[in-house]
Design an enzyme around this catalytic site. Structure first.
Site, short mmCIF file in Angstrom:
data_model
loop_
_atom_site.label_atom_id
_atom_site.label_comp_id
_atom_site.label_asym_id
_atom_site.label_seq_id
_atom_site.Cartn_x
_atom_site.Cartn_y
_atom_site.Cartn_z
N LYS A 187 -4.69 -0.73 -0.91
CA LYS A 187 -3.35 -0.29 -0.50
C LYS A 187 -3.49 0.72 0.64
O LYS A 187 -3.94 1.84 0.44
CB LYS A 187 -2.61 0.37 -1.67
CG LYS A 187 -1.13 0.50 -1.36
CD LYS A 187 -0.42 1.58 -2.16
CE LYS A 187 -0.64 2.96 -1.63
NZ LYS A 187 -0.14 3.18 -0.26
N GLU A 262 -12.04 11.13 -1.72
CA GLU A 262 -12.40 11.69 -0.41
C GLU A 262 -11.18 12.43 0.09
O GLU A 262 -10.20 11.81 0.51
CB GLU A 262 -12.77 10.55 0.57
CG GLU A 262 -14.08 9.87 0.26
CD GLU A 262 -15.28 10.72 0.63
OE1 GLU A 262 -15.16 11.63 1.47
OE2 GLU A 262 -16.37 10.48 0.06
N CYS A 298 -10.18 14.46 8.45
CA CYS A 298 -10.66 15.33 7.38
C CYS A 298 -11.87 16.14 7.83
O CYS A 298 -12.10 17.24 7.36
CB CYS A 298 -11.04 14.48 6.17
SG CYS A 298 -12.26 13.21 6.58
N GLU A 398 -5.15 23.31 5.11
CA GLU A 398 -5.45 22.17 5.98
C GLU A 398 -4.21 21.80 6.79
O GLU A 398 -3.13 21.58 6.21
CB GLU A 398 -5.88 20.94 5.15
CG GLU A 398 -6.29 19.79 6.05
CD GLU A 398 -6.60 18.48 5.30
OE1 GLU A 398 -5.88 18.17 4.33
OE2 GLU A 398 -7.54 17.79 5.70
P1 NAD Z 1 -1.72 11.17 1.17
O1 NAD Z 1 -2.41 11.79 0.02
O2 NAD Z 1 -0.33 11.55 1.46
O3 NAD Z 1 -1.70 9.56 1.02
C1 NAD Z 1 -2.91 8.85 0.86
C2 NAD Z 1 -2.61 7.54 0.16
O4 NAD Z 1 -2.19 7.79 -1.18
C3 NAD Z 1 -1.51 6.70 0.80
O5 NAD Z 1 -1.91 5.35 0.81
C4 NAD Z 1 -0.33 6.93 -0.13
O6 NAD Z 1 0.64 5.91 -0.12
C5 NAD Z 1 -1.04 7.00 -1.47
N1 NAD Z 1 -0.28 7.62 -2.55
C6 NAD Z 1 0.72 8.52 -2.45
N2 NAD Z 1 1.18 8.85 -3.69
C7 NAD Z 1 0.44 8.14 -4.57
C8 NAD Z 1 0.43 8.03 -5.99
N3 NAD Z 1 1.28 8.72 -6.74
N4 NAD Z 1 -0.47 7.21 -6.57
C9 NAD Z 1 -1.35 6.52 -5.82
N5 NAD Z 1 -1.37 6.56 -4.45
C10 NAD Z 1 -0.49 7.36 -3.85
O7 NAD Z 1 -2.67 11.44 2.44
P2 NAD Z 1 -2.41 11.10 3.98
O8 NAD Z 1 -1.34 12.00 4.51
O9 NAD Z 1 -2.27 9.64 4.18
O10 NAD Z 1 -3.80 11.51 4.61
C11 NAD Z 1 -4.14 12.81 4.97
C12 NAD Z 1 -5.09 13.43 3.97
O11 NAD Z 1 -6.22 12.57 3.76
C13 NAD Z 1 -5.67 14.74 4.47
O12 NAD Z 1 -5.72 15.67 3.44
C14 NAD Z 1 -7.09 14.35 4.89
O13 NAD Z 1 -8.00 15.41 4.91
C15 NAD Z 1 -7.43 13.31 3.88
N6 NAD Z 1 -8.50 12.43 4.35
C16 NAD Z 1 -9.75 12.57 3.81
C17 NAD Z 1 -10.81 11.80 4.29
C18 NAD Z 1 -12.21 11.95 3.73
O14 NAD Z 1 -13.06 11.08 3.97
N7 NAD Z 1 -12.51 13.01 2.99
C19 NAD Z 1 -10.59 10.87 5.31
C20 NAD Z 1 -9.30 10.75 5.83
C21 NAD Z 1 -8.25 11.54 5.35
#
Ligand code: NAD
Length: 506
Positions: A187, A262, A298, A398
């Protein structure tokens, strides 16, 4: 589609196209017909719509993945590697289309997204080699017995990803779970799902039906995947907040699940006074990923801790370097820094810039709207703050955007304390010519990945992942392959061969 530059990328790659999810062998809309508008982050204009999957779509996707899994496991690493090779060739054929879709949909500059597509090949070729070299153990635990280990895939893996590198996440991140013999339900972020939906057609061509399933949608679809009893292993890339929710919801499902998370970063770059300042400034700029994804990464080194002796020179040179960036429409070849992903995220990042000023940090450069950029786009010029302290909001939260903070230091232990002062611990980098200083400092930093005189680059084969609230688990290395396999020990009690032989000849 051809791999040549086109005049109108939106008309060519988005216009008139139906973006559909992949469930089993079918490209489908959401069962209830729900869809979401996709807006161009560079202009604010509507591009198209994508299906908004929900629990019913997840149910079908998980069933398809479950049905496909035994045969996928049976064909072994060699059979699975052949599918990887087919997929690899298809990615090459569709390079320009996939890079443009990420630029159009996510706002990352197209020049950088071509590099993202090219990076996928290393992973597609690297994972089969790692899997082919994987072995079990024979354990001499007690004489007269044979103990060996075997590995089995979990079955269906659920993968949920963040918005910032859509294509790269959709291609590279599922590979270790697939090569291990699991099937997949993926997803992507609802904010950036176009390239993943374009990939759906390529996955369908390269892999047997049901091995890879793609369901778009938001939290409801994600939750249905996390809580499903047939999904034992969940891999998540996203924010700490959603990661914590997923841990809770996985437990509430009543099933014991394996999770890898992650999550976010607020990464420290530590600059000692013996560095070549120009080189370190270049490292700081590069490490922010401004010309890759507007700092929405990230791993970005958003906290730069510079020794007092060189601080002012460092800041001046950094501001000068930032002023050279062209901020503009992501699919324009001249653009270095594109727009932020959504208006809401733009507002959030702009709010951080405001709070930095309000809390007394010095805004040295940027943080405003670039002149000449389209009015409807989510643009912000990269911002540089000096005089930041850890207790300021921009000093510890962040931001996930193009905002860099510099902190001055002169006492070594106080600097280490400042570097380790946030709840996050994804990456860090240390810049010095002194090896003792570099490695002693790396040892004291709370981070999963520490660069010395380098930043942000991933090296396939080395484990990437965070400590503290930045996550659980490591990616991109043999450790990750093992994380998609369950270990089993087989013990055989070995009898006396003389007695056995006597029985055989009696
Ligand atoms: P987010 O947590 O808002 O969303 C991530 C994913 O989770 C999306 O696909 C979203 O639809 C899904 N999601 C949302 N609510 C959910 C639920 N209740 N159950 C299951 N899935 C759900 O994050 P974002 O805004 O897309 O991305 C930014 C964040 O991601 C930042 O904190 C960044 O640091 C982190 N990130 C980490 C890495 C890493 O490798 N450590 C890489 C990229 C991004």
């Amino acid at each position: 589609m051809t791999d040549t530059l086109v005049q109108d990328p939106i008309a060519t790659y988005v216009g008139g196209r139906d973006f559909k999810m992949l469930i089993g062998e079918q490209l489908v809309d959401a069962q209830d017909g729900a869809s979401t508008d996709v807006l161009d982050p560079s202009t604010g204009e509507k591009l198209t719509t994508v299906p908004t999957g929900g629990a019913a779509d997840m149910e079908r996707a998980i069933a398809a993945a479950r049905a496909a899994q035994p045969e996928w496991e049976r064909i072994g690493v060699a059979g699975r590697s052949a599918c990887f090779a087919r997929f690899d060739a298809l990615i090459s054929e569709h390079r320009e289309e996939l890079a443009m879709l990420d630029a159009i949909d996510c706002g990352n500059p197209v020049k950088a997204m071509r590099v993202d597509v090219d990076l996928c090949h290393a992973y597609l070729r690297g994972w089969p080699a790692i899997a082919a070299a994987q072995t079990g153990d024979v354990i001499p635990a007690s004489p007269g017995n044979l103990h060996y280990t075997a590995h089995r895939p979990y079955g269906v893996v659920g993968r949920i990803t963040a918005f910032n590198h859509p294509l790269m996440f959709a291609v590279t991140r599922p590979l270790p779970s697939l090569i291990a013999g699991n099937t997949l339900v993926m997803k992507p972020s609802p904010d950036t799902s176009l390239s993943t939906l374009a990939l759906a057609e390529l996955f369908a061509e390269a892999f047997p039906p049901g091995v890879v399933n793609i369901v778009t949608g938001g939290g409801a679809a994600g939750d249905a995947l996390v809580t499903h009893r047939d999904v034992k292993r969940i891999a998540f890339t996203g924010s700490v907040q959603t990661g914590l929710l997923i841990q809770r919801r996985a437990a509430e499902s009543g099933m014991v699940k394996h999770l890898s998370l992650e999550l976010g970063g607020k990464n420290a770059m530590i600059v000692f006074p013996d560095v070549d300042v120009d080189e370190a400034v270049e490292g700081a700029i590069y490490g922010m990923n401004l010309d890759v994804c507007q700092g929405q990464s990230c791993g970005s080194n958003s906290r730069v801790l510079v020794h007092r002796k060189i601080h002012d020179e460092f800041v001046a040179k950094m501001a000068d370097r930032l002023s050279g960036y062209v901020v503009g429409v992501a699919y324009d070849e001249a653009t270095d820094v594109g727009p932020l992903v959504t208006p809401a995220h733009h507002q959030r990042v702009a709010g951080f810039v405001e709070s930095g000023v309000d809390e007394g940090a010095e805004l040295v450069f940027g943080g405003d709207r670039p002149a000449g950029a389209p009015a409807g786009g989510n643009f912000i010029t990269p911002a540089l703050f000096a005089g930041v302290r850890p207790e300021m909001k921009i000093g510890h939260e962040e931001i996930f955007g193009p905002v860099i903070s510099t902190f001055q230091w002169d006492d070594y232990d106080a600097m280490i304390e400042m570097a380790n002062s946030t709840d996050l611990g994804l990456t860090a980098s240390v810049w010095t010519r002194d090896l003792d200083v570099a490695h002693k400092t790396a040892e004291r930093l709370d981070a999963g990945y520490v660069w010395v005189n380098d930043s942000t680059r991933h090296y396939f084969g080395t484990p990437f992942g965070g400590s503290k609230n930045s996550g659980i688990g490591r990616e991109e290395s043999p450790d990750e392959l093992l994380s998609y396999l369950e270990q089993k020990v087989v013990h055989t009690r070995l009898g006396d061969p003389r007695a056995a032989l006597a029985r055989m000849v009696a």
